[in-house]
Design a protein around this motif. Structure first.
Motif, short mmCIF file in Angstrom:
data_model
loop_
_atom_site.label_atom_id
_atom_site.label_comp_id
_atom_site.label_asym_id
_atom_site.label_seq_id
_atom_site.Cartn_x
_atom_site.Cartn_y
_atom_site.Cartn_z
N GLU A 184 -6.19 -0.95 10.06
CA GLU A 184 -7.52 -0.39 10.19
C GLU A 184 -7.66 0.68 9.11
O GLU A 184 -6.75 1.48 8.90
N ILE A 185 -8.80 0.70 8.42
CA ILE A 185 -8.97 1.60 7.29
C ILE A 185 -9.96 2.70 7.64
O ILE A 185 -11.08 2.44 8.09
N ASP A 186 -9.53 3.95 7.45
CA ASP A 186 -10.43 5.08 7.51
C ASP A 186 -9.93 6.13 6.52
O ASP A 186 -8.94 5.91 5.83
N PHE A 187 -10.62 7.27 6.44
CA PHE A 187 -10.34 8.25 5.39
C PHE A 187 -8.88 8.72 5.40
O PHE A 187 -8.31 9.03 4.35
N LEU A 188 -8.25 8.76 6.57
CA LEU A 188 -6.91 9.31 6.66
C LEU A 188 -5.85 8.36 6.07
O LEU A 188 -4.75 8.80 5.74
N VAL A 189 -6.18 7.09 5.94
CA VAL A 189 -5.25 6.14 5.32
C VAL A 189 -4.97 6.53 3.87
O VAL A 189 -3.94 6.17 3.31
N ASN A 190 -5.86 7.31 3.28
CA ASN A 190 -5.64 7.78 1.92
C ASN A 190 -4.31 8.51 1.77
O ASN A 190 -3.69 8.48 0.70
N THR A 191 -3.86 9.18 2.83
CA THR A 191 -2.63 9.96 2.75
C THR A 191 -1.40 9.17 3.20
O THR A 191 -0.28 9.67 3.11
N ARG A 192 -1.60 7.95 3.70
CA ARG A 192 -0.46 7.14 4.13
C ARG A 192 0.22 6.58 2.88
O ARG A 192 -0.12 5.54 2.35
N ALA A 193 1.21 7.29 2.40
CA ALA A 193 1.89 6.88 1.18
C ALA A 193 3.29 7.47 1.16
O ALA A 193 3.48 8.65 1.49
N HIS A 194 4.27 6.66 0.78
CA HIS A 194 5.62 7.15 0.61
C HIS A 194 5.63 8.17 -0.53
O HIS A 194 4.94 7.98 -1.54
N PRO A 195 6.38 9.28 -0.40
CA PRO A 195 6.40 10.27 -1.48
C PRO A 195 6.74 9.68 -2.85
O PRO A 195 6.17 10.11 -3.86
N VAL A 196 7.64 8.72 -2.90
CA VAL A 196 7.99 8.10 -4.18
C VAL A 196 6.77 7.39 -4.77
O VAL A 196 6.48 7.49 -5.96
N VAL A 233 -19.04 4.01 -10.19
CA VAL A 233 -18.04 4.75 -9.41
C VAL A 233 -17.55 3.90 -8.26
O VAL A 233 -18.28 3.05 -7.73
N ALA A 234 -16.31 4.12 -7.85
CA ALA A 234 -15.72 3.38 -6.74
C ALA A 234 -16.37 3.80 -5.43
O ALA A 234 -16.72 4.96 -5.23
N THR A 235 -16.50 2.85 -4.53
CA THR A 235 -17.12 3.07 -3.23
C THR A 235 -16.21 2.50 -2.14
O THR A 235 -15.23 1.79 -2.45
N PRO A 236 -16.51 2.77 -0.87
CA PRO A 236 -15.69 2.17 0.19
C PRO A 236 -15.63 0.65 0.10
O PRO A 236 -14.57 0.06 0.31
N ALA A 237 -16.75 0.00 -0.23
CA ALA A 237 -16.72 -1.46 -0.33
C ALA A 237 -15.74 -1.91 -1.39
O ALA A 237 -14.97 -2.86 -1.20
N PHE A 238 -15.75 -1.23 -2.53
CA PHE A 238 -14.84 -1.57 -3.63
C PHE A 238 -13.39 -1.46 -3.19
O PHE A 238 -12.58 -2.37 -3.39
N VAL A 280 -10.39 15.68 -8.12
CA VAL A 280 -11.47 14.70 -8.01
C VAL A 280 -10.93 13.37 -7.50
O VAL A 280 -11.50 12.74 -6.61
N SER A 281 -9.79 12.93 -8.06
CA SER A 281 -9.20 11.67 -7.65
C SER A 281 -8.79 11.70 -6.19
O SER A 281 -9.00 10.73 -5.45
N THR A 282 -8.21 12.82 -5.74
CA THR A 282 -7.77 12.94 -4.36
C THR A 282 -8.95 12.92 -3.39
O THR A 282 -8.95 12.19 -2.39
N MET A 283 -9.97 13.72 -3.69
CA MET A 283 -11.13 13.76 -2.81
C MET A 283 -11.86 12.41 -2.80
O MET A 283 -12.33 11.96 -1.75
N TRP A 284 -11.93 11.75 -3.95
CA TRP A 284 -12.58 10.44 -3.99
C TRP A 284 -11.77 9.42 -3.19
O TRP A 284 -12.33 8.49 -2.62
N GLY A 285 -10.45 9.61 -3.16
CA GLY A 285 -9.60 8.71 -2.38
C GLY A 285 -9.95 8.75 -0.90
O GLY A 285 -9.93 7.72 -0.21
N PHE A 286 -10.26 9.93 -0.37
CA PHE A 286 -10.68 10.02 1.03
C PHE A 286 -11.99 9.27 1.25
O PHE A 286 -12.18 8.60 2.26
N PHE A 287 -12.90 9.39 0.28
CA PHE A 287 -14.21 8.74 0.41
C PHE A 287 -14.09 7.22 0.42
O PHE A 287 -14.67 6.54 1.27
N VAL A 288 -13.33 6.65 -0.54
CA VAL A 288 -13.30 5.19 -0.66
C VAL A 288 -12.54 4.53 0.48
O VAL A 288 -12.68 3.34 0.71
N HIS A 289 -11.71 5.29 1.22
CA HIS A 289 -11.04 4.74 2.39
C HIS A 289 -11.87 4.89 3.67
O HIS A 289 -11.49 4.36 4.71
#
Length: 258
Positions: free
Chosen positions: A92-104, A163-168, A140-149
């Motif tokens: 399931e995709i929502d804004f918080l998935v933007n932070t689901r990432a392994h540190p590497v 610009v990238a959007t959630p649909a993209f 900018v990239s980080t904040m946009w990452g929350f938006f597109v998710h």
């Protein structure tokens, strides 16, 4: 909001806020120093002479170009995919998935983004002024990452080419194809240039990967480090410039070899 895995993603939110900056500090400083000493002085002087707004804008474009290739390699190279698969395991995709990432995975992506910024003289090795462009580009990239998710069904018409959007980005997370598309973080025309843009009028039917990842944070962090049989890279998108917005690919998902 209270979807499956929300607790783990909240933990990733705090982990991703603390670790990447610490892990990136030394390699980024080294990158800035190497660029300052090896890149021709004329290039550095030209970049330094740009007004602040132009340097920040150039950093955003170059940063997204670097991120595009780092992100694409994370799908094409099995070793990198093992770390990146954690981000794609969300069903399931929502804004918080933007932070689901392994540190590497997160450090690799950010380093690829910062490399062209420093190589072309938009970031300096010392002082706050030299950090302005790369820091703002990263923000900018980080904040946009929350938006597109975000879990929204908004469409923006012709603006979606700029610009990238959630649909993209939601199509980047599709489980049932076409896969390996829409790598850019904020500028979808970069995908168009390299033949990986996919943005139809509908939305993905399902998200995630075929591989079953552990549910716990510790299990997911250890997942890429476990011994696994070697596997061939994913089928790659055609490396041509421009082209239509829909590109067919084999109906596979990254999880088939994760």
């Amino acid at each position: 909001f209270l979807r499956r895995g929300i607790g783990v993603d909240l933990a990733y939110y705090f982990l991703s806020s603390l670790l990447p900056a610490s892990l990136l500090s030394v390699p980024t400083a080294l990158l800035a120093w190497v660029a300052h000493n090896l890149v021709p002085g004329g290039i550095l002087a030209t970049a330094a002479a740009l007004p602040t707004w132009a340097r920040v804008l150039a950093a955003i474009v170059l940063g997204d170009l670097g991120y595009y290739w780092g992100h694409r390699w994370s799908h094409q190279i099995p070793f990198l995919w093992k770390f990146h698969a954690i981000h794609h395991s969300a069903e399931e995709i929502d804004f918080l998935v933007n932070t689901r990432a392994h540190p590497v995975d997160m450090v690799f992506g950010r380093f690829c983004s910062l490399t062209p910024i420093y190589v072309l003289g938009l970031g300096g090795p010392t002082g706050a002024a030299g950090s302005l462009a790369p820091v703002l580009a990263t923000l900018v990239s980080t904040m946009w990452g929350f938006f597109v998710h975000a879990n929204v069904r908004w469409r923006f018409g012709p603006l979606e080419w700029l610009v990238a959007t959630p649909a993209f980005h939601h199509w980047h997370h599709t489980r049932n194809g076409p896969i390996n598309r829409n790598y850019a973080a904020a500028l979808p025309w970069i995908d168009w240039l390299f033949g990986t843009r996919h943005l139809p009028g509908d939305w993905p039917e399902a998200y995630g990967i075929k591989a079953k990842l552990p549910d716990s944070l510790i299990g997911q962090l250890a997942y890429p480090l476990r011994d696994r049989p070697s596997a061939a890279p994913l089928p790659q998108a055609p490396a041509h410039g421009g082209g239509p917005s829909t590109i067919e690919s084999p109906m596979l998902t990254p999880g088939e070899f994760a």
